[in-house]
Structure formats: C-alpha cells, structure tokens
Write an enzyme that holds these catalytic residues in place. Sequence first.
Site: not given
Length: 170
Positions: A56-58, A75
């Site tokens: 999925g796309d976090f 980071h």
Amino acid sequence: MPWSTSAAGTARCWPRCWPPPRASRESCSTPPRGSRAPPRSCGGPGLSDRCSIEAGDFFEAVPEGDVMLVKGVLHDWDDRRCTALLRSCRRSIAADGRLLVLEPVMPSSLGTPEAAGAVMSDIAMLVYTGGRERGMTEFRDLFAAAGFELAEVTPPLGGSEVRVLVAKPA
C-alpha cells in the site's frame, strides 16, 4: 516501513514494553512503487498465523494498531511527505496507542566528533533522497503537525545518533 500491532504488545526494541502476546496480529505496510515486492507471508515459527504483509501507499493509509513502528523512514522524505506519513499513522492508531520512531537525531551542537556521523548522513539523505536528518525541535514540529505529541526519547542507541522517539496521539 511502518509496522503496527493490534494488541497491547509492541516491538522488542523498546525496553519498557513486553513481547506481543500470541493472540496479537501484526502487519507491515510497504510502498507499492519504488521498492521490491514485499514477501507474501511472514516466516518463522508462530508468525504465519498472526502476521500479514500488506502492500500500500503509507502516505495514504497504514494498517490499524495500538503500536506503530517507523524505522529509518522519515529521514528519506521532506517535511511535507513526513507529515503525510505521520498523519496516516495518526488516523490508524488507537486513541491510547504509541508511535515508535527510530531515526538519527541531529545533535544540538554540530562541532563535536560525535556529530560527524549525523552530519554525513544528513548530506547523504539530501543528495540521494531529498530527505534530511532532523533535530529534536524539528521532530516535535512534525509530530504536532500530524496530531501527535512527543512523549519520550531514549538516549542514543549503540553508539549512534539513532534514538527511539515515542509519540502519542495529541
């Protein structure tokens, strides 16, 4: 990769927590593009029946949980993308949950030998990913923008500038 658990347990890296109970469910969220395909299942004894891998796309959503672990991810991204990722965590975390972030923290004084590694990492993040290392004030600001409050910070781990930053829903 963000990691979450839906039980009272948490990752073994946090010294004040206990191992997840066998009844807990863990899941990992991996980005759909720009990385290799995630494994189809978690290996190891006792894991396959309580662990799942979810692509999925976090930046959009992460699996729900009481405890979320984000290690070495922030980071890589600029403040806008970090805030989006942390807001995804905030939408999915339990009201009394905790977010554990393992990241290098830039020391307040850069003129020390101990700061050299953090400074070199900061330059590398900027060049390779467009991200950067952050200091405590910057982490507090990111957490606040995403609806979290910084609750606790460990001392540096293993001779590095990496710390565990514990945030709770604000």
